[in-house]
Motif scaffolding. Structure first.
Motif, PDB file in Angstrom:
ATOM      1  N   GLN A 164      52.598  25.669  67.091  1.00  0.00           N
ATOM      2  CA  GLN A 164      51.838  24.906  66.111  1.00  0.00           C
ATOM      3  C   GLN A 164      50.816  25.759  65.370  1.00  0.00           C
ATOM      4  OE1 GLN A 164      53.096  23.147  68.669  1.00  0.00           O
ATOM      5  NE2 GLN A 164      54.059  21.553  67.449  1.00  0.00           N
ATOM      6  N   MET A 165      50.240  26.743  66.065  1.00  0.00           N
ATOM      7  CA  MET A 165      49.227  27.578  65.430  1.00  0.00           C
ATOM      8  C   MET A 165      49.833  28.418  64.304  1.00  0.00           C
ATOM      9  SD  MET A 165      46.555  30.266  67.155  1.00  0.00           S
ATOM     10  CE  MET A 165      45.824  28.925  68.106  1.00  0.00           C
ATOM     11  N   VAL A 166      50.966  29.063  64.595  1.00  0.00           N
ATOM     12  CA  VAL A 166      51.644  29.844  63.553  1.00  0.00           C
ATOM     13  C   VAL A 166      52.115  28.920  62.439  1.00  0.00           C
ATOM     14  CG1 VAL A 166      53.606  31.338  63.022  1.00  0.00           C
ATOM     15  CG2 VAL A 166      52.357  31.623  65.178  1.00  0.00           C
ATOM     16  N   ALA A 167      52.654  27.759  62.803  1.00  0.00           N
ATOM     17  CA  ALA A 167      53.133  26.799  61.804  1.00  0.00           C
ATOM     18  C   ALA A 167      51.997  26.360  60.887  1.00  0.00           C
ATOM     19  CB  ALA A 167      53.755  25.590  62.492  1.00  0.00           C
ATOM     20  N   SER A 168      50.809  26.179  61.454  1.00  0.00           N
ATOM     21  CA  SER A 168      49.664  25.771  60.636  1.00  0.00           C
ATOM     22  C   SER A 168      49.285  26.856  59.635  1.00  0.00           C
ATOM     23  CB  SER A 168      48.468  25.460  61.545  1.00  0.00           C
ATOM     24  OG  SER A 168      47.342  25.095  60.779  1.00  0.00           O
ATOM     25  N   ASP A 169      49.268  28.120  60.079  1.00  0.00           N
ATOM     26  CA  ASP A 169      48.958  29.230  59.173  1.00  0.00           C
ATOM     27  C   ASP A 169      50.004  29.333  58.064  1.00  0.00           C
ATOM     28  OD1 ASP A 169      46.719  29.871  60.622  1.00  0.00           O
ATOM     29  OD2 ASP A 169      47.683  31.454  61.790  1.00  0.00           O
ATOM     30  N   VAL A 170      51.278  29.181  58.450  1.00  0.00           N
ATOM     31  CA  VAL A 170      52.355  29.234  57.461  1.00  0.00           C
ATOM     32  C   VAL A 170      52.210  28.096  56.459  1.00  0.00           C
ATOM     33  CG1 VAL A 170      54.845  28.930  57.138  1.00  0.00           C
ATOM     34  CG2 VAL A 170      53.989  30.436  58.952  1.00  0.00           C
ATOM     35  N   LYS A 171      51.919  26.907  56.938  1.00  0.00           N
ATOM     36  CA  LYS A 171      51.763  25.743  56.062  1.00  0.00           C
ATOM     37  C   LYS A 171      50.660  25.973  55.040  1.00  0.00           C
ATOM     38  CE  LYS A 171      49.349  22.141  57.332  1.00  0.00           C
ATOM     39  NZ  LYS A 171      48.876  20.890  57.966  1.00  0.00           N
ATOM     40  N   LEU A 172      49.498  26.437  55.494  1.00  0.00           N
ATOM     41  CA  LEU A 172      48.363  26.634  54.594  1.00  0.00           C
ATOM     42  C   LEU A 172      48.662  27.709  53.554  1.00  0.00           C
ATOM     43  CD1 LEU A 172      45.425  26.434  57.157  1.00  0.00           C
ATOM     44  CD2 LEU A 172      46.128  24.696  55.515  1.00  0.00           C
ATOM     45  N   THR A 173      49.384  28.751  53.973  1.00  0.00           N
ATOM     46  CA  THR A 173      49.750  29.803  53.012  1.00  0.00           C
ATOM     47  C   THR A 173      50.730  29.271  51.974  1.00  0.00           C
ATOM     48  OG1 THR A 173      49.439  31.492  54.723  1.00  0.00           O
ATOM     49  CG2 THR A 173      50.681  32.135  52.770  1.00  0.00           C
ATOM     50  N   LEU A 202      56.189  19.589  53.305  1.00  0.00           N
ATOM     51  CA  LEU A 202      55.480  20.776  53.766  1.00  0.00           C
ATOM     52  C   LEU A 202      54.288  20.447  54.662  1.00  0.00           C
ATOM     53  CD1 LEU A 202      54.807  23.776  53.778  1.00  0.00           C
ATOM     54  CD2 LEU A 202      53.806  23.504  51.482  1.00  0.00           C
ATOM     55  N   PHE A 203      53.526  19.405  54.307  1.00  0.00           N
ATOM     56  CA  PHE A 203      52.296  19.126  55.046  1.00  0.00           C
ATOM     57  C   PHE A 203      52.551  18.709  56.498  1.00  0.00           C
ATOM     58  CE2 PHE A 203      53.325  14.989  53.120  1.00  0.00           C
ATOM     59  CZ  PHE A 203      53.169  14.123  54.201  1.00  0.00           C
ATOM     60  N   GLU A 204      53.799  18.402  56.850  1.00  0.00           N
ATOM     61  CA  GLU A 204      54.114  18.004  58.215  1.00  0.00           C
ATOM     62  C   GLU A 204      54.587  19.164  59.097  1.00  0.00           C
ATOM     63  OE1 GLU A 204      56.858  14.795  58.421  1.00  0.00           O
ATOM     64  OE2 GLU A 204      55.583  13.377  57.327  1.00  0.00           O
ATOM     65  N   LEU A 205      54.600  20.379  58.567  1.00  0.00           N
ATOM     66  CA  LEU A 205      55.195  21.507  59.279  1.00  0.00           C
ATOM     67  C   LEU A 205      54.596  21.725  60.666  1.00  0.00           C
ATOM     68  CD1 LEU A 205      56.959  23.987  59.547  1.00  0.00           C
ATOM     69  CD2 LEU A 205      55.312  25.269  58.165  1.00  0.00           C
ATOM     70  N   ASP A 206      53.293  21.682  60.802  1.00  0.00           N
ATOM     71  CA  ASP A 206      52.672  21.972  62.096  1.00  0.00           C
ATOM     72  C   ASP A 206      52.606  20.757  63.021  1.00  0.00           C
ATOM     73  OD1 ASP A 206      50.866  20.710  60.482  1.00  0.00           O
ATOM     74  OD2 ASP A 206      49.186  22.035  60.922  1.00  0.00           O
ATOM     75  N   ARG A 207      53.311  19.690  62.648  1.00  0.00           N
ATOM     76  CA  ARG A 207      53.351  18.497  63.494  1.00  0.00           C
ATOM     77  C   ARG A 207      54.699  18.345  64.212  1.00  0.00           C
ATOM     78  NH1 ARG A 207      51.031  14.325  58.850  1.00  0.00           N
ATOM     79  NH2 ARG A 207      49.261  15.633  58.186  1.00  0.00           N
TER      80      ARG A 207
END
Length: 487
Positions: A164-173, A202-207
């Motif tokens: 989830q942490m990597v996914a969150s960084d990817v999402k924000l980028t 896209l906004f659901e990536l880290d979920r």
């Protein structure tokens, strides 16, 4: 010379593993794994395979670079004793930093590295999302993504989105380049019996609940101009279209010379927005200034003389060259030393020593008169030709005021013009020594006059009478009223 044989575990399960790789993994007595978290390893362990993984190293470090460094050094140390096999997910030469480090360092350590191959996850992934990479694609590392790396007109594959942490960084980028609800596809264990595919905004990536070391993200290319308006290439295309055969008649007839006045106007409008600290206006006016730059560059390209790439290359080279304290070995402890270095380098670029010719030759002759007065005074001050302080310079203002008053009583316009110039020049000197930029001061005075005169206009309008019915004294009362109200 001992050897490290690097094998790829493929993208899926044991059924996809090449026979040669399978035999290598089964027969070696010294098998090392970057990670055990792979379907092939789970199945081989049931067959009694013996191996050592580096999963515990991931827990020791906060940065992946440190993880890869330690794994590489441990492998080289082991290989100095005997031949070993090192297995990694996917293909050894795709998204495998440790393999690259081994290839870079092995010769110096007297160790050979042989890449045995393996199936890349890319084949299975493109099959999963049903796209043809011939259109152009990018493969990016989710643990070290940068906004400027992303080409939105291409298929984008982002690997190593394993939690989830990597996914969150990817999402924000990605959100810096794509709309928040842009559809992307998350693929885990592509091509295996455990394959999972899900298309989401896209906004659901880290979920997502099924992120692991076999997870990749696919971002389809942007095909509409509307969604690519943030891209520099889009602006360039728009300007080219405006000056193209089917473009705008006004834009097509412009020249470098005809556009000069617009560049000046847009620059001053930007300065006004800065003075008012109006961020929205600053964005718009910066865009208008950039438009002028792009038009000049397009004219240069149309004429076969230069392009925007030449402009970018030139300014990039200049910034690197004139900042040796940032991009080189030169030291600069403060802003004054930076300026001194800048002027020295600038003089050398022009092919003459910094003390050759007149100091004032460095001042651009195309500057507006007020700004040029300010700059020539600054240049003269560098060699000590200057007043001691603003109070001393103020005496010169008084002297020039008296001389202008004397000429004003006469009818000789040439002398009046000369004395007025001397007076203005002296006032600029006072402003400079008082650490006040004369352009900013005059601009502030212009705005103040505008506000107060607008107040007078409002009062006259409220009266229902024309301006001609008011005496100067009456109008001056309104002026003073505006002044009292802080306008």
């Amino acid at each position: 010379m001992n050897n490290i044989r690097v094998a790829g575990l493929g993208a899926g399960d044991l059924n996809q593993l090449p026979l040669g790789i399978y035999k290598l993994l089964k027969e070696t007595d010294h098998l090392f794994l970057r990670t055990k978290e792979h379907p092939v390893i789970k199945q081989l362990e049931k067959e009694g395979i013996s191996c050592q993984s580096f999963d515990d190293i991931y827990e020791k470090h906060d940065q992946f670079e440190a993880v890869y460094e330690e794994i590489t050094e441990l492998l080289l140390e082991e290989a100095s004793k005997r031949d070993i096999v090192y297995a990694v997910p996917g293909h050894p030469l795709i998204a495998e930093k440790t393999v690259q480090l081994l290839l870079d360092r092995s010769d110096a350590r007297g160790i050979s590295v042989t890449v045995e191959g393996g199936q890349s996850f890319l084949d299975a992934l493109f099959t999963a999302v049903r796209v043809d990479p011939i259109d152009g694609f990018q493969l990016l590392d989710g643990t070290m993504m940068k906004r400027e790396d992303i080409q939105i007109s291409q298929h984008v594959i982002i690997a190593q989105v394993y939690d989830q942490m990597v996914a969150s960084d990817v999402k924000l980028t990605l959100m810096e380049k794509y709309p928040d609800d842009y559809e992307i596809t998350v693929v885990t264990a592509a091509g295996s019996s455990d394959e999972k595919i899900r298309t989401i905004p896209l906004f659901e990536l880290d979920r997502q609940p099924f992120l692991d070391n076999l997870t990749s993200v696919y971002v389809p290319p942007v095909t509409s101009r509307e969604l690519s308006l943030k891209e520099f290439s889009t602006l360039r295309g728009i300007i080219a279209d405006l000056r193209g055969p089917e473009g705008c008649p006004w834009d097509k007839k412009q020249t470098h010379f005809s556009l000069k006045k617009y560049l000046i106007e847009e620059s001053y409008e930007l300065l006004d927005a800065i003075d008012r600290d109006d961020i929205n206006d600053m964005i718009e006016e910066l865009g208008d200034v950039l438009l002028q730059v792009m038009l000049h560059a397009q004219i240069g390209e149309d004429d076969g003389m230069f392009s925007i790439e030449d402009v970018l290359q030139g300014i990039s080279e200049k910034m690197i060259r004139r900042h040796p304290h940032v991009f080189g070995e030169t030291k600069a402890e403060n802003a004054d030393e930076v300026v001194a270095n800048w002027e020295q380098i600038k003089a050398e670029e022009k092919g003459k020593p910094i003390n050759s010719g007149s100091l004032l030759d460095q001042i651009e002759k195309g500057l507006p008169a007020l700004l040029r007065a300010y700059e020539v005074q600054k240049a003269a001050a560098k060699v000590g030709f200057d007043w001691g302080n603003a109070a001393e310079a103020m005496e010169k203002v008084k002297e020039e005021t008296k001389e202008f008053e004397e000429e004003l009583a006469k009818v000789e316009k040439k002398s009046q013009l000369e004395e007025m110039g001397d007076l203005l020049f002296a006032v600029v000197n006072v402003a400079r020594l008082a650490k006040i930029h004369p352009e900013e001061a005059l601009q502030a005075a212009n705005e103040k006059f505008y506000r107060r005169f607008a107040f007078i206009e409002e009062k006259v309008k409220e009266s229902g009478l024309p301006f001609a019915d008011f005496s100067l004294e009456e109008l001056d009362k309104y002026w003073n009223e505006a002044k009292k109200q802080g306008k």
